[in-house]
Design an enzyme around this catalytic site. Sequence first.
Site, PDB file in Angstrom:
ATOM      1  CB  SER A 125       5.631 139.389  -8.083  1.00 37.83           C
ATOM      2  OG  SER A 125       4.409 139.419  -7.401  1.00 37.83           O
ATOM      3  CE1 TYR A 150       3.187 137.660 -13.324  1.00 38.84           C
ATOM      4  CE2 TYR A 150       2.384 137.555 -11.058  1.00 38.84           C
ATOM      5  CZ  TYR A 150       3.101 138.212 -12.049  1.00 38.84           C
ATOM      6  OH  TYR A 150       3.748 139.397 -11.763  1.00 38.84           O
ATOM      7  CE  LYS A 154       6.784 138.300 -12.473  1.00 43.74           C
ATOM      8  NZ  LYS A 154       7.509 138.960 -13.560  1.00 43.74           N
TER       9      LYS A 154
HETATM   10  P1  NAD Z   1       2.858 145.304 -18.628  1.00 45.55           P
HETATM   11  O1  NAD Z   1       2.129 144.181 -19.249  1.00 45.55           O
HETATM   12  O2  NAD Z   1       2.271 146.661 -18.709  1.00 45.55           O
HETATM   13  O3  NAD Z   1       4.356 145.361 -19.189  1.00 45.55           O
HETATM   14  C1  NAD Z   1       5.036 144.221 -19.647  1.00 45.55           C
HETATM   15  C2  NAD Z   1       5.572 144.552 -21.016  1.00 45.55           C
HETATM   16  O4  NAD Z   1       6.286 143.422 -21.519  1.00 45.55           O
HETATM   17  C3  NAD Z   1       4.461 144.868 -22.022  1.00 45.55           C
HETATM   18  O5  NAD Z   1       4.780 146.062 -22.704  1.00 45.55           O
HETATM   19  C4  NAD Z   1       4.464 143.662 -22.978  1.00 45.55           C
HETATM   20  O6  NAD Z   1       4.082 144.019 -24.290  1.00 45.55           O
HETATM   21  C5  NAD Z   1       5.923 143.239 -22.878  1.00 45.55           C
HETATM   22  N1  NAD Z   1       6.169 141.828 -23.198  1.00 45.55           N
HETATM   23  C6  NAD Z   1       5.597 140.715 -22.666  1.00 45.55           C
HETATM   24  N2  NAD Z   1       6.114 139.620 -23.242  1.00 45.55           N
HETATM   25  C7  NAD Z   1       7.030 140.030 -24.162  1.00 45.55           C
HETATM   26  C8  NAD Z   1       7.891 139.379 -25.071  1.00 45.55           C
HETATM   27  N3  NAD Z   1       7.900 138.050 -25.208  1.00 45.55           N
HETATM   28  N4  NAD Z   1       8.701 140.125 -25.863  1.00 45.55           N
HETATM   29  C9  NAD Z   1       8.695 141.477 -25.759  1.00 45.55           C
HETATM   30  N5  NAD Z   1       7.906 142.155 -24.913  1.00 45.55           N
HETATM   31  C10 NAD Z   1       7.079 141.438 -24.123  1.00 45.55           C
HETATM   32  O7  NAD Z   1       3.125 144.914 -17.085  1.00 45.55           O
HETATM   33  P2  NAD Z   1       3.717 145.775 -15.913  1.00 45.55           P
HETATM   34  O8  NAD Z   1       2.645 145.989 -14.903  1.00 45.55           O
HETATM   35  O9  NAD Z   1       4.461 146.937 -16.439  1.00 45.55           O
HETATM   36  O10 NAD Z   1       4.713 144.714 -15.294  1.00 45.55           O
HETATM   37  C11 NAD Z   1       6.071 144.648 -15.655  1.00 45.55           C
HETATM   38  C12 NAD Z   1       6.710 143.466 -14.963  1.00 45.55           C
HETATM   39  O11 NAD Z   1       6.529 143.589 -13.559  1.00 45.55           O
HETATM   40  C13 NAD Z   1       6.090 142.118 -15.361  1.00 45.55           C
HETATM   41  O12 NAD Z   1       7.115 141.155 -15.436  1.00 45.55           O
HETATM   42  C14 NAD Z   1       5.183 141.809 -14.193  1.00 45.55           C
HETATM   43  O13 NAD Z   1       4.999 140.442 -14.009  1.00 45.55           O
HETATM   44  C15 NAD Z   1       5.952 142.407 -13.036  1.00 45.55           C
HETATM   45  N6  NAD Z   1       5.080 142.754 -11.903  1.00 45.55           N
HETATM   46  C16 NAD Z   1       4.005 143.556 -12.100  1.00 45.55           C
HETATM   47  C17 NAD Z   1       3.159 143.845 -11.056  1.00 45.55           C
HETATM   48  C18 NAD Z   1       1.932 144.690 -11.249  1.00 45.55           C
HETATM   49  O14 NAD Z   1       1.033 144.649 -10.413  1.00 45.55           O
HETATM   50  N7  NAD Z   1       1.833 145.481 -12.302  1.00 45.55           N
HETATM   51  C19 NAD Z   1       3.425 143.319  -9.772  1.00 45.55           C
HETATM   52  C20 NAD Z   1       4.560 142.510  -9.594  1.00 45.55           C
HETATM   53  C21 NAD Z   1       5.385 142.232 -10.682  1.00 45.55           C
END
Ligand code: NAD
Length: 339
Positions: A125, A150, A154
């Site tokens: 991120s 959070y 990262k």
């Molecule tokens: P999201 O919550 O929709 O997807 C994350 C998925 O991981 C979910 O389906 C959740 O059920 C699964 N998960 C979490 N912990 C788990 C575990 N222990 N075992 C199995 N599954 C698990 O989030 P997203 O927006 O799709 O983000 C995906 C990644 O990108 C994350 O790591 C997030 O931190 C990173 N990210 C997201 C954003 C954003 O704004 N959406 C920005 C920067 C980074």
Amino acid sequence: MSTILLAGGAGYIGSHTAVELINSGYDVVVADNYSNSCPEAVKRVEEITGKSVKTYEVDIKDTEKLETVFIENKIDAVIHFAGLKAVGESVEKPVLYYRNNIDTTLALLECMNKYSVKNMIFSSSATVYGEENPVPYTEQMKRGTCTNPYGWTKVMMEQILEDAAKADKELSVVLLRYFNPIGAHESGKIGEDPQGIPNNLMPYVAQVAVGRREKLTIFGKDYDTPDGTCRRDYIHVVDLAKGHVKAIDYILKNNGVEIFNLGTGTPYSVTEIVDTFEKATGVKINHVYGDRRAGDLPESYANADKALAVLGWKTEKTLEDMCKDTWNWQSNNPNGYKK
Ligand code: NAD
Ligand code: UDP
């Protein structure tokens, strides 16, 4: 044909990436515990692509159960989306965040090592640039000081992955630093479906538009920015998903550790988001101005030159596309994946 394991692949970014990988000829396997998603999202991916997706309900922290996925599939690369991502919640439950986000990463690395899987792409991120670095952010800047657990997860996971790759010369790692993903697949079948009150701007706007929330509060209008509201680098989730396909093409052919910003390079203010959403959809967004939100930086945006130069990737969609596609998803699915 290469097989890509999407850890956390039922989530917002994972489901869109699954579609783009399948459309580019890759096989995908999804592993998710549905802590922030649901099986319906994967069904929708199948509807969009016309392909069935092998799925495992597994907590990625559980190394033993995770091993089954590696035993039953010949995985060529892993994309690690599986993390908890709510900034405010991470302040209240830091241990939960460190446990989940760090342990998923370690369990994946252990399994990859045991089953000789040598390619890892990680969902990082822009938050790792911290408070010190000036915008626009470039990949060679040092990781900074984060304002919440959070963000620190990262930073730590990037460090862990770099150390693992240093120790195992065959292990390749790509760290993708996302900026602000918004929007949805143009079909309106998959999109962002936050549980409870949305923390992020666009899902909140979408829920006001569809009548689930009364009004948006804009956090602060006295920042040192052109209109006094914060500016962010919003990126269409389908452009972001395509960036993952490029990163997979790259990592399957190259060794080492690389970092890429995935952003547009152009910041928009909160007010511009509200105005563009209203113009693109014809729906008014009831809003008020409130206090600043703790920990928010005035501006965050990418220098996206490296991804273009090395991966041949750049964003194609406009802010209007992002707003229209968000609305298409939200208006067709007012309660998200719940019927
Ligand atoms: P999201 O919550 O929709 O997807 C994350 C998925 O991981 C979910 O389906 C959740 O059920 C699964 N998960 C979490 N912990 C788990 C575990 N222990 N075992 C199995 N599954 C698990 O989030 P997203 O927006 O799709 O983000 C995906 C990644 O990108 C994350 O790591 C997030 O931190 C990173 N990210 C997201 C954003 C954003 O704004 N959406 C920005 C920067 C980074
Ligand atoms: N924001 C806002 N009201 C909300 C949610 C967010 O004004 O209900 C603002 C927030 O202060 C920030 C921008 O919108 O300036 C983007 O916030 P988001 O949480 O989506 O992303 P991040 O802060 O992680 O970049």
